[in-house]
Design a protein around this motif. Structure first.
Motif, short mmCIF file in Angstrom:
data_model
loop_
_atom_site.label_atom_id
_atom_site.label_comp_id
_atom_site.label_asym_id
_atom_site.label_seq_id
_atom_site.Cartn_x
_atom_site.Cartn_y
_atom_site.Cartn_z
N MET A 35 0.83 -1.20 0.00
CA MET A 35 0.00 0.00 0.00
C MET A 35 0.86 1.25 0.00
SD MET A 35 -3.10 -1.02 -0.21
CE MET A 35 -3.95 0.51 0.17
N CYS A 36 1.95 1.22 0.72
CA CYS A 36 2.86 2.37 0.72
C CYS A 36 3.48 2.57 -0.65
CB CYS A 36 3.96 2.16 1.78
SG CYS A 36 3.35 2.24 3.47
N HIS A 37 3.79 1.44 -1.30
CA HIS A 37 4.35 1.54 -2.64
C HIS A 37 3.33 2.14 -3.61
CE1 HIS A 37 6.61 0.59 -6.25
NE2 HIS A 37 5.54 -0.02 -6.74
N LEU A 38 2.07 1.71 -3.47
CA LEU A 38 1.03 2.29 -4.33
C LEU A 38 0.83 3.77 -4.04
CD1 LEU A 38 -1.73 -0.50 -4.38
CD2 LEU A 38 -0.07 0.07 -6.17
N ALA A 39 0.91 4.13 -2.76
CA ALA A 39 0.73 5.53 -2.40
C ALA A 39 1.84 6.40 -2.98
CB ALA A 39 0.69 5.68 -0.89
N GLY A 40 3.05 5.84 -3.08
CA GLY A 40 4.16 6.62 -3.61
C GLY A 40 4.40 6.42 -5.09
N ALA A 41 3.55 5.67 -5.76
CA ALA A 41 3.74 5.41 -7.18
C ALA A 41 3.52 6.69 -7.98
CB ALA A 41 2.78 4.32 -7.64
N ILE A 42 4.20 6.77 -9.14
CA ILE A 42 4.08 7.93 -10.02
C ILE A 42 2.81 7.79 -10.84
CG2 ILE A 42 5.18 9.21 -11.88
CD1 ILE A 42 7.84 8.05 -10.94
N SER A 43 2.10 8.89 -10.94
CA SER A 43 0.86 8.92 -11.72
C SER A 43 0.93 10.08 -12.71
CB SER A 43 -0.35 9.08 -10.79
OG SER A 43 -1.53 9.23 -11.54
N ILE A 44 0.63 9.78 -13.97
CA ILE A 44 0.62 10.80 -15.02
C ILE A 44 -0.72 10.72 -15.74
CG2 ILE A 44 1.72 11.68 -17.11
CD1 ILE A 44 4.30 10.34 -16.26
N HIS A 45 -1.46 11.79 -15.68
CA HIS A 45 -2.75 11.86 -16.36
C HIS A 45 -2.68 12.94 -17.44
CE1 HIS A 45 -4.71 9.20 -13.46
NE2 HIS A 45 -4.11 9.89 -12.49
N SER A 46 -3.25 12.62 -18.58
CA SER A 46 -3.31 13.58 -19.69
C SER A 46 -4.61 13.39 -20.44
CB SER A 46 -2.12 13.39 -20.63
OG SER A 46 -2.22 14.28 -21.72
N PRO A 47 -5.37 14.47 -20.65
CA PRO A 47 -6.67 14.33 -21.32
C PRO A 47 -6.57 14.07 -22.82
CG PRO A 47 -6.22 16.64 -20.88
CD PRO A 47 -5.13 15.86 -20.23
N GLN A 48 -5.46 14.47 -23.44
CA GLN A 48 -5.34 14.33 -24.89
C GLN A 48 -3.89 14.03 -25.25
OE1 GLN A 48 -6.77 17.74 -27.03
NE2 GLN A 48 -6.80 16.70 -29.01
N ARG A 49 -3.70 12.99 -26.06
CA ARG A 49 -2.34 12.58 -26.43
C ARG A 49 -2.00 12.91 -27.87
NH1 ARG A 49 -0.71 8.44 -22.90
NH2 ARG A 49 -1.52 8.97 -20.84
N SER A 50 -2.99 13.22 -28.69
CA SER A 50 -2.76 13.54 -30.10
C SER A 50 -3.25 14.96 -30.37
CB SER A 50 -3.47 12.55 -31.01
OG SER A 50 -3.24 12.86 -32.38
N LEU A 51 -2.35 15.81 -30.86
CA LEU A 51 -2.67 17.22 -31.06
C LEU A 51 -2.33 17.62 -32.49
CD1 LEU A 51 -1.04 18.52 -27.75
CD2 LEU A 51 -3.47 18.12 -28.16
N THR A 52 -3.12 18.52 -33.04
CA THR A 52 -2.89 19.06 -34.38
C THR A 52 -2.98 20.57 -34.32
OG1 THR A 52 -3.85 17.10 -35.42
CG2 THR A 52 -3.63 19.07 -36.78
N ARG A 53 -1.96 21.22 -34.81
CA ARG A 53 -1.91 22.68 -34.83
C ARG A 53 -1.36 23.14 -36.17
NH1 ARG A 53 -4.38 21.52 -31.08
NH2 ARG A 53 -4.34 22.33 -28.93
N SER A 54 -1.44 24.45 -36.41
CA SER A 54 -0.92 25.06 -37.62
C SER A 54 0.33 25.86 -37.30
CB SER A 54 -1.96 25.96 -38.28
OG SER A 54 -3.10 25.21 -38.67
#
Length: 210
Positions: A22-41
């Protein structure tokens, strides 16, 4: 007696294992991102949204990859230091949660972007973004400017042609009027009667004396 002690040790071992997990889970790295593919000009800005959490102060590193090219964009620790490479120093905006803003996009910015979050213990986790950069806006503006220039030139030529035709028409009308004027304005001179034209000799005293 020993039997119960053995079960007591096993219970303690299981409890400690669960606690450590549980301590390991509490200290685990978490990365959240709403969008992984982007298109711009071209010349637009892009924002790579990331919400990274871990135990302690994370070290955030962004890397750009495209084909055989791989280069580090920047590395920073929130509230500690920020190190952005020279090539991106004027275009990158780092954020404490791991997000990154990239300004004034160029065609060569298209590619794969990787964010790596490393915690104090040394473990790390990464996630990637795909960025597509096109020049549709630039091509549209160029096409519109060329089209507008062509239409302006065509309008100028049409106006010049209309002016020349109007001038030619006016000259033709004036020429026809000059041709008709002698025929309509000729006055026929009537011949005078010779008797009317000869002066009359009146019987005056001067004539009688003569």
């Amino acid at each position: 007696m020993w039997h119960f002690r053995l079960w007591d040790v096993q219970d303690v071992a299981v409890f400690l294992s669960i606690t450590l997990f549980m301590c390991h889970l509490a200290g685990a790295i978490s990365i959240h991102s709403p969008q992984r593919s982007l298109t711009r000009s071209v010349q637009e800005d892009v924002f790579f949204s990331v919400d990274a959490t871990c135990s302690g102060i994370p070290t955030i590193q962004w890397t750009f990859m495209s084909g055989a090219v791989s280069r580090t964009i920047g590395t920073w620790q929130p509230g500690v230091y920020t190190n952005i490479t020279v090539d991106y120093s004027s275009r990158v905006q780092p954020y404490d949660n791991g997000s990154m803003g990239l300004l004034d996009l160029r065609l060569q910015d298209a590619g794969y972007y990787v964010v790596t979050v490393t915690e104090a213990a040394g473990s790390s986790k990464d996630t990637g973004f795909v960025l597509k950069v096109n020049e549709v806006l630039y091509e549209d503006l160029q096409y519109l400017s060329v089209s507008a220039l062509a239409l302006a030139c065509l309008a100028g030529l049409l106006m010049l042609a209309m002016w020349l035709l109007d001038k030619a028409y006016r000259r033709i009308v004036a020429w026809r009027r000059r041709r008709k004027m002698p025929e309509n304005d000729v006055t026929e001179l009537q011949p005078l009667d010779r008797r009317q034209s000869e002066p009359r000799h009146e019987n005056t005293p001067e004539a009688a004396q003569g």
